[in-house]
Design an enzyme around this catalytic site. Structure first.
Site, PDB file in Angstrom:
ATOM      1  N   LYS A 128       0.813  -1.225   0.000  1.00  0.00           N
ATOM      2  CA  LYS A 128       0.000   0.000   0.000  1.00  0.00           C
ATOM      3  C   LYS A 128       0.838   1.262   0.000  1.00  0.00           C
ATOM      4  O   LYS A 128       0.388   2.310  -0.446  1.00  0.00           O
ATOM      5  CB  LYS A 128      -0.949   0.003   1.209  1.00  0.00           C
ATOM      6  CG  LYS A 128      -2.063  -1.014   1.063  1.00  0.00           C
ATOM      7  CD  LYS A 128      -3.125  -0.834   2.129  1.00  0.00           C
ATOM      8  CE  LYS A 128      -4.266  -1.815   1.902  1.00  0.00           C
ATOM      9  NZ  LYS A 128      -5.302  -1.732   2.909  1.00  0.00           N
ATOM     10  N   LYS A 211      -5.070  -9.780  -7.074  1.00  0.00           N
ATOM     11  CA  LYS A 211      -6.376  -9.965  -6.423  1.00  0.00           C
ATOM     12  C   LYS A 211      -7.335  -8.855  -6.862  1.00  0.00           C
ATOM     13  O   LYS A 211      -6.896  -7.739  -7.169  1.00  0.00           O
ATOM     14  CB  LYS A 211      -6.234  -9.984  -4.897  1.00  0.00           C
ATOM     15  CG  LYS A 211      -5.904  -8.654  -4.282  1.00  0.00           C
ATOM     16  CD  LYS A 211      -6.028  -8.668  -2.754  1.00  0.00           C
ATOM     17  CE  LYS A 211      -5.697  -7.277  -2.234  1.00  0.00           C
ATOM     18  NZ  LYS A 211      -5.769  -7.118  -0.812  1.00  0.00           N
ATOM     19  N   LYS A 214     -10.593  -2.726  -5.112  1.00  0.00           N
ATOM     20  CA  LYS A 214     -11.265  -1.476  -5.480  1.00  0.00           C
ATOM     21  C   LYS A 214     -10.302  -0.500  -6.145  1.00  0.00           C
ATOM     22  O   LYS A 214     -10.718   0.434  -6.819  1.00  0.00           O
ATOM     23  CB  LYS A 214     -11.904  -0.843  -4.247  1.00  0.00           C
ATOM     24  CG  LYS A 214     -10.911  -0.549  -3.141  1.00  0.00           C
ATOM     25  CD  LYS A 214     -11.483  -0.837  -1.779  1.00  0.00           C
ATOM     26  CE  LYS A 214     -10.369  -1.016  -0.750  1.00  0.00           C
ATOM     27  NZ  LYS A 214     -10.716  -1.834   0.375  1.00  0.00           N
TER      28      LYS A 214
HETATM   29  P1  TYM Z   1     -10.784  -5.230   3.453  1.00  0.00           P
HETATM   30  O1  TYM Z   1     -11.718  -4.155   3.849  1.00  0.00           O
HETATM   31  O2  TYM Z   1      -9.732  -4.908   2.449  1.00  0.00           O
HETATM   32  O3  TYM Z   1     -11.577  -6.469   2.898  1.00  0.00           O
HETATM   33  C1  TYM Z   1     -12.679  -7.041   3.600  1.00  0.00           C
HETATM   34  C2  TYM Z   1     -12.643  -8.555   3.463  1.00  0.00           C
HETATM   35  O4  TYM Z   1     -12.659  -8.920   2.074  1.00  0.00           O
HETATM   36  C3  TYM Z   1     -11.586  -9.829   1.809  1.00  0.00           C
HETATM   37  N1  TYM Z   1     -11.124  -9.601   0.423  1.00  0.00           N
HETATM   38  C4  TYM Z   1     -11.024 -10.569  -0.497  1.00  0.00           C
HETATM   39  N2  TYM Z   1     -11.298 -11.886  -0.447  1.00  0.00           N
HETATM   40  C5  TYM Z   1     -11.112 -12.598  -1.582  1.00  0.00           C
HETATM   41  N3  TYM Z   1     -10.676 -12.057  -2.753  1.00  0.00           N
HETATM   42  C6  TYM Z   1     -10.398 -10.741  -2.851  1.00  0.00           C
HETATM   43  N4  TYM Z   1     -10.000 -10.221  -4.016  1.00  0.00           N
HETATM   44  C7  TYM Z   1     -10.563  -9.938  -1.682  1.00  0.00           C
HETATM   45  N5  TYM Z   1     -10.377  -8.606  -1.428  1.00  0.00           N
HETATM   46  C8  TYM Z   1     -10.723  -8.430  -0.125  1.00  0.00           C
HETATM   47  C9  TYM Z   1     -10.517  -9.480   2.832  1.00  0.00           C
HETATM   48  O5  TYM Z   1      -9.635 -10.558   3.040  1.00  0.00           O
HETATM   49  C10 TYM Z   1     -11.350  -9.162   4.056  1.00  0.00           C
HETATM   50  O6  TYM Z   1     -11.667 -10.331   4.765  1.00  0.00           O
HETATM   51  N6  TYM Z   1      -7.649  -5.319   7.350  1.00  0.00           N
HETATM   52  C11 TYM Z   1      -8.955  -5.728   6.873  1.00  0.00           C
HETATM   53  C12 TYM Z   1     -10.106  -5.141   7.661  1.00  0.00           C
HETATM   54  C13 TYM Z   1     -10.086  -5.425   9.135  1.00  0.00           C
HETATM   55  C14 TYM Z   1     -10.365  -6.665   9.765  1.00  0.00           C
HETATM   56  C15 TYM Z   1     -10.294  -6.412  11.157  1.00  0.00           C
HETATM   57  C16 TYM Z   1     -10.648  -7.942   9.278  1.00  0.00           C
HETATM   58  C17 TYM Z   1      -9.855  -4.504  10.110  1.00  0.00           C
HETATM   59  N7  TYM Z   1      -9.981  -5.118  11.334  1.00  0.00           N
HETATM   60  C18 TYM Z   1     -10.490  -7.432  12.082  1.00  0.00           C
HETATM   61  C19 TYM Z   1     -10.861  -8.961  10.225  1.00  0.00           C
HETATM   62  C20 TYM Z   1     -10.773  -8.703  11.612  1.00  0.00           C
HETATM   63  C21 TYM Z   1      -9.106  -5.243   5.437  1.00  0.00           C
HETATM   64  O7  TYM Z   1      -8.456  -4.322   5.019  1.00  0.00           O
HETATM   65  O8  TYM Z   1     -10.105  -5.861   4.751  1.00  0.00           O
END
Ligand code: TYM
Length: 344
Positions: A128, A211, A214
């Site tokens: 990032k 992957k 957005k």
């Molecule tokens: P975030 O907001 O980027 O994504 C949310 C969830 O979607 C999953 N994800 C994917 N799964 C499969 N293929 C993809 N292309 C893909 N893109 C995103 C992510 O793995 C995630 O599960 N750091 C985390 C948010 C977070 C969190 C937490 C998660 C903050 N605190 C506590 C679990 C527990 C994040 O940026 O997810």
């Protein structure tokens, strides 16, 4: 041993049910299909068998420059989308992270037991911050995985449903829980990631080795997009010159991704969906994927708009969720303060 940890962990409303926590960032106008297939569909199933806590993690969103109005709007839309996808406030505690002060409080304690080198190894920070350069990135972006650890540990979560890209953050969370317990006495439950096989890493339609994200709109299927936009993106998905529908993620990553999406959305196995296209070309596969995506996403978009059209009810659900979350997380943070010798 486990019983001891749980007794100390405290706060369980019912002795045996597993605790689940997960979060999603409100960093886009819409969730995408990777979010849903990698994580959110598990959120929905787990709420029937677990005591579930699900957060829209807006404190994570400000680790990169963010317009305040846009953030507020996206937080609401994200919350409405969770409801539209079937996360049910009668079964789960759904809340907005910034409404629950325990997260930021616990994050500080956790930062103080995290090594600088350990935090530097997080690959998402490297990815990032690559664009602007690490020295231009915020310190918040650097410590972001530690806030994530606090999110999880504050709820004594046993299980964390996430996509593959979160595996390293879960490892850090486990290490921090174990370290805290060893230094200050059993306080935190050491959580397990739940990463479903099949669609744990939905790929970008234009660059199937990356992957779905957005940050690359042409290859990203947003759940709130129009039927026409979704269909167009799928029709334009990059495939290959082999010309035969087969599941070969190494040689045919684009086709493999389409097959995985179709299998996940139709609750079928990869051999089942691959078999349906024996003798047909990529056009037929793309048509079937477009149908499956559209028939899933369009009702979600409609339901999201309905929730957004009733802001008072949305506020009530948010406020009630935050109160329930703070009651659980606040108690755990108080334990952690006491264990570390803080007077509060
Ligand atoms: P975030 O907001 O980027 O994504 C949310 C969830 O979607 C999953 N994800 C994917 N799964 C499969 N293929 C993809 N292309 C893909 N893109 C995103 C992510 O793995 C995630 O599960 N750091 C985390 C948010 C977070 C969190 C937490 C998660 C903050 N605190 C506590 C679990 C527990 C994040 O940026 O997810």
């Amino acid at each position: 041993m486990r019983a001891g940890v749980l007794a100390r962990a405290g706060g369980r409303q019912n002795g045996t049910m597993q605790r689940v926590l997960s979060g999603i960032q409100p960093t886009a106008d819409s969730f995408h299909l990777g979010n849903y297939l990698g994580a959110l569909r598990n959120w929905v199933t787990l709420q029937d068998t677990s005591e579930a806590f699900y957060a829209v993690v807006d404190l994570h969103a400000i680790t990169v420059p963010t317009d305040p109005e846009v953030l507020l709007e996206r937080t609401r839309t994200s919350f409405a989308q969770l409801l539209a996808l079937g996360v049910d406030p009668a079964k789960s505690t759904i809340f907005v992270q910034s409404q629950v002060p325990a997260h930021a409080e616990l994050a500080w304690l956790m930062q103080c037991i995290t090594g600088f080198g350990e935090a530097s190894r997080m690959t998402q920070f490297k990815d990032k911050s690559a664009k602007s350069g690490a020295s231009n990135a915020s310190v918040g972006l650097f410590t972001y995985p530690i806030l994530q650890a606090a999110d999880i540990l504050a709820y004594s979560a046993d299980v964390v449903p996430v996509g593959e890209d979160q595996r390293q953050h879960l490892e850090l969370t486990r290490d921090l829980a174990q370290r805290f317990n060893a230094r200050f006495g059993e306080t935190f439950v050491v959580p397990e990631p739940l990463i479903l096989k099949g669609a744990a890493r939905v790929a970008d339609l234009q660059t199937p080795t990356a992957k779905m994200s957005k940050s690359a709109p042409p290859g990203c299927l947003e759940l709130l997009e129009t039927q026409q936009a979704l269909t167009k993106k799928i029709k334009r998905a990059v495939t290959d010159s082999v010309g035969v529908v087969a599941y070969d993620p190494q040689e045919q990553p684009g086709v493999a991704n389409l097959l995985e999406i179709l299998a996940a959305l139709t609750n079928s196995s990869i051999p089942e969906v691959t078999g349906q296209f024996a003798g047909s070309g990529y056009g037929a596969l793309k048509g079937a994927v477009a149908d499956a995506v559209v028939s899933f996403a369009v009702p979600v978009a409609t339901a999201t708009r309905e929730y957004l059209a009733d802001p008072a009810t949305l506020d009530d659900i948010m406020n009630a969720g935050a109160a329930k979350a703070q009651a659980v997380a606040g108690a755990k943070v108080a334990d952690a303060y006491a264990a570390m010798g803080l007077r509060r």
